[in-house]
Motif scaffolding. Structure first.
Motif, PDB file in Angstrom:
ATOM      1  N   UNK A 269       0.786  -1.549  -0.291  1.00 20.96           N
ATOM      2  CA  UNK A 269      -0.036   0.348   0.222  1.00 20.96           C
ATOM      3  C   UNK A 269       0.926   1.275  -0.146  1.00 20.96           C
ATOM      4  N   UNK A 270       2.265   0.936   0.549  1.00 21.53           N
ATOM      5  CA  UNK A 270       2.919   1.995   0.554  1.00 21.53           C
ATOM      6  C   UNK A 270       3.751   1.918  -0.751  1.00 21.53           C
ATOM      7  N   UNK A 271       3.124   1.289  -2.020  1.00 15.63           N
ATOM      8  CA  UNK A 271       3.958   1.668  -3.716  1.00 15.63           C
ATOM      9  C   UNK A 271       3.330   1.794  -4.449  1.00 15.63           C
ATOM     10  N   UNK A 272       3.578   3.150  -5.205  1.00 15.98           N
ATOM     11  CA  UNK A 272       3.278   3.386  -6.374  1.00 15.98           C
ATOM     12  C   UNK A 272       3.785   3.767  -7.905  1.00 15.98           C
ATOM     13  N   UNK A 273       3.338   2.959  -8.852  1.00 18.12           N
ATOM     14  CA  UNK A 273       3.864   2.953 -10.266  1.00 18.12           C
ATOM     15  C   UNK A 273       4.383   3.983 -10.858  1.00 18.12           C
ATOM     16  N   UNK A 274       5.392   4.011 -11.054  1.00 16.93           N
ATOM     17  CA  UNK A 274       6.475   5.507 -11.598  1.00 16.93           C
ATOM     18  C   UNK A 274       6.790   4.325 -12.818  1.00 16.93           C
ATOM     19  N   UNK A 275       7.010   5.160 -14.320  1.00 15.55           N
ATOM     20  CA  UNK A 275       7.831   4.847 -15.352  1.00 15.55           C
ATOM     21  C   UNK A 275       9.259   5.922 -16.140  1.00 15.55           C
ATOM     22  N   UNK A 276       9.283   6.687 -15.420  1.00 17.57           N
ATOM     23  CA  UNK A 276      10.619   7.407 -15.476  1.00 17.57           C
ATOM     24  C   UNK A 276      10.231   7.748 -17.602  1.00 17.57           C
ATOM     25  N   UNK A 277       9.146   7.828 -17.425  1.00 20.29           N
ATOM     26  CA  UNK A 277       9.260   8.633 -19.242  1.00 20.29           C
ATOM     27  C   UNK A 277       9.524   9.664 -19.852  1.00 20.29           C
ATOM     28  N   UNK A 278      10.317   9.791 -20.180  1.00 18.95           N
ATOM     29  CA  UNK A 278      10.103   9.148 -21.227  1.00 18.95           C
ATOM     30  C   UNK A 278      11.249   7.808 -22.104  1.00 18.95           C
ATOM     31  N   UNK A 279      12.106   7.510 -20.889  1.00 14.82           N
ATOM     32  CA  UNK A 279      12.438   6.039 -20.844  1.00 14.82           C
ATOM     33  C   UNK A 279      12.359   4.935 -20.817  1.00 14.82           C
ATOM     34  N   UNK A 280      10.960   5.208 -20.147  1.00 16.78           N
ATOM     35  CA  UNK A 280      10.100   3.298 -19.911  1.00 16.78           C
ATOM     36  C   UNK A 280       9.058   3.904 -21.182  1.00 16.78           C
ATOM     37  N   UNK A 281       8.009   2.420 -21.087  1.00 15.19           N
ATOM     38  CA  UNK A 281       7.042   2.625 -21.468  1.00 15.19           C
ATOM     39  C   UNK A 281       5.711   2.852 -20.623  1.00 15.19           C
ATOM     40  N   UNK A 282       5.026   3.370 -20.854  1.00 14.71           N
ATOM     41  CA  UNK A 282       3.854   3.113 -19.700  1.00 14.71           C
ATOM     42  C   UNK A 282       2.142   2.076 -19.447  1.00 14.71           C
ATOM     43  N   UNK A 283       2.673   1.253 -20.539  1.00 15.04           N
ATOM     44  CA  UNK A 283       1.956  -0.079 -20.840  1.00 15.04           C
ATOM     45  C   UNK A 283       3.011  -1.411 -20.456  1.00 15.04           C
ATOM     46  N   UNK A 284       4.161  -0.876 -21.101  1.00  9.76           N
ATOM     47  CA  UNK A 284       5.347  -1.610 -20.638  1.00  9.76           C
ATOM     48  C   UNK A 284       5.403  -2.013 -19.286  1.00  9.76           C
ATOM     49  N   UNK A 285       4.904  -0.778 -18.303  1.00 11.88           N
ATOM     50  CA  UNK A 285       5.779  -1.280 -17.450  1.00 11.88           C
ATOM     51  C   UNK A 285       4.479  -1.501 -15.872  1.00 11.88           C
TER      52      UNK A 285
END
Length: 318
Positions: A269-285
């Protein structure tokens, strides 16, 4: 089945494709070691590209974080000069760049908050660097940015060459507490002896500023083995899993199972999705999160977005 809320809490945006391409090419990712099959995004980080990526992957919201660094700003400005510039003229241009650095920082943050003002799906976090502005100037600038829509700040102690507990940052942290601004910081290893952004380096800040809302990116990056201890000592700290989730299995990264167990020990519950876009893609993450072992579907869905909505008080309307 209802689609889960999806929020990307760690995106980088640039005013032009050329600028984004330069930042991507100039930022070295070394701390995990070599890994075959890492999938980098082809995007360059313009606002339009970010919105298209969010639409494609079904994201309701994104947080755009402004990475500002005196050294990188100088390098970018010099790289944009014509190739045939004489050495004397280049030296003169470098001096002018340094003399205008403070205003370059302010202008970059103003661009971000102004560009996102008409886009409620994107929340701006502005950059702070103690080498660019004095403590008082940083606080004054933060107040202005908060009034114009900024909801947090982005730090990168490695790229910016300062320790989190640097005395020049104390006024900044106090202002963030007062203004309700989240501090989202890079974590990870640095070349050389300085522990600029290792998770344990944040302990003095968290002890001194108990009301500060802090998100530590990359779950510790190359220093991931320190992350659980810090999380247990400071239960209010939140985390994002961008980048490290793409590098699992590399020599300096956890395996998929180790990453999942770390998330379990921290508390999903303390962890969130991030992507570092534009290094990595959202759908891939999203795909990588859903492939993690050990975590339940409910825990994974929280990571995809519900945790961010709760922790960062974000809107969820498309």
């Amino acid at each position: 089945m209802t689609e889960p809320i999806k929020v990307d809490v760690h995106m980088h945006l640039y005013p032009s494709a050329e600028s984004g391409a330069w930042w991507k090419s100039g930022y070295e990712i070394w701390e995990y070691g070599a890994k075959d099959g890492v999938r980098f995004s082809r995007s360059n980080g313009t606002v339009d590209e970010a919105l298209l990526a969010m639409e494609k992957a079904g994201f309701q919201h994104g947080v755009a974080v402004n990475l500002l660094s005196v050294d990188l700003f100088r390098d970018e400005a010099l790289a944009m000069l014509p190739q045939d510039v004489e050495a004397e003229e280049r030296a003169r241009a470098a001096a002018e760049i340094d003399a205008s650095m403070a205003e370059r920082f302010r202008a970059s943050n103003r661009w971000l908050v102004d560009a996102l003002a008409p886009i409620p799906r994107l929340t701006p976090y502005v950059g702070v660097d103690p080498w660019a502005l004095s403590p008082g100037q940083n606080v004054e600038h933060l107040r202005d940015m908060a009034a114009r829509g900024a909801r947090g700040v982005k730090l990168h102690p490695v790229a910016q060459r300062f320790e989190p507990n640097d005395p020049r940052m104390r006024q900044v942290y106090a202002a963030c507490e007062e203004l309700g601004l989240v501090v989202l910081s890079h974590t990870g290893s640095a070349k050389g002896p300085m522990a600029f952004a290792e998770p344990r380096a944040f302990a003095p800040v968290l002890e001194r500023h108990a009301r500060l809302e802090v998100v530590l990116a990359h779950l510790g990056g190359g220093s991931w083995q320190q992350t659980v201890a810090l999380a247990e000592a400071f239960p209010r700290v939140a985390f994002d899993l961008c980048e490290i989730i793409e590098w699992t299995g590399a020599p300096g990264a956890p395996t998929d199972e180790q990453l999942a167990r770390m998330i379990q020990r921290i508390g999903p519950e303390r962890v969130m999705l991030g992507t570092d876009f534009p290094w990595y893609d959202l759908d891939r993450t999203v795909e990588l999160v859903m492939l993690l072992p050990l975590l339940s579907d409910a825990e994974k869905q929280g990571i995809l977005g519900a945790n961010a909505v709760r922790i960062l008080n974000l809107p969820t309307n498309p």
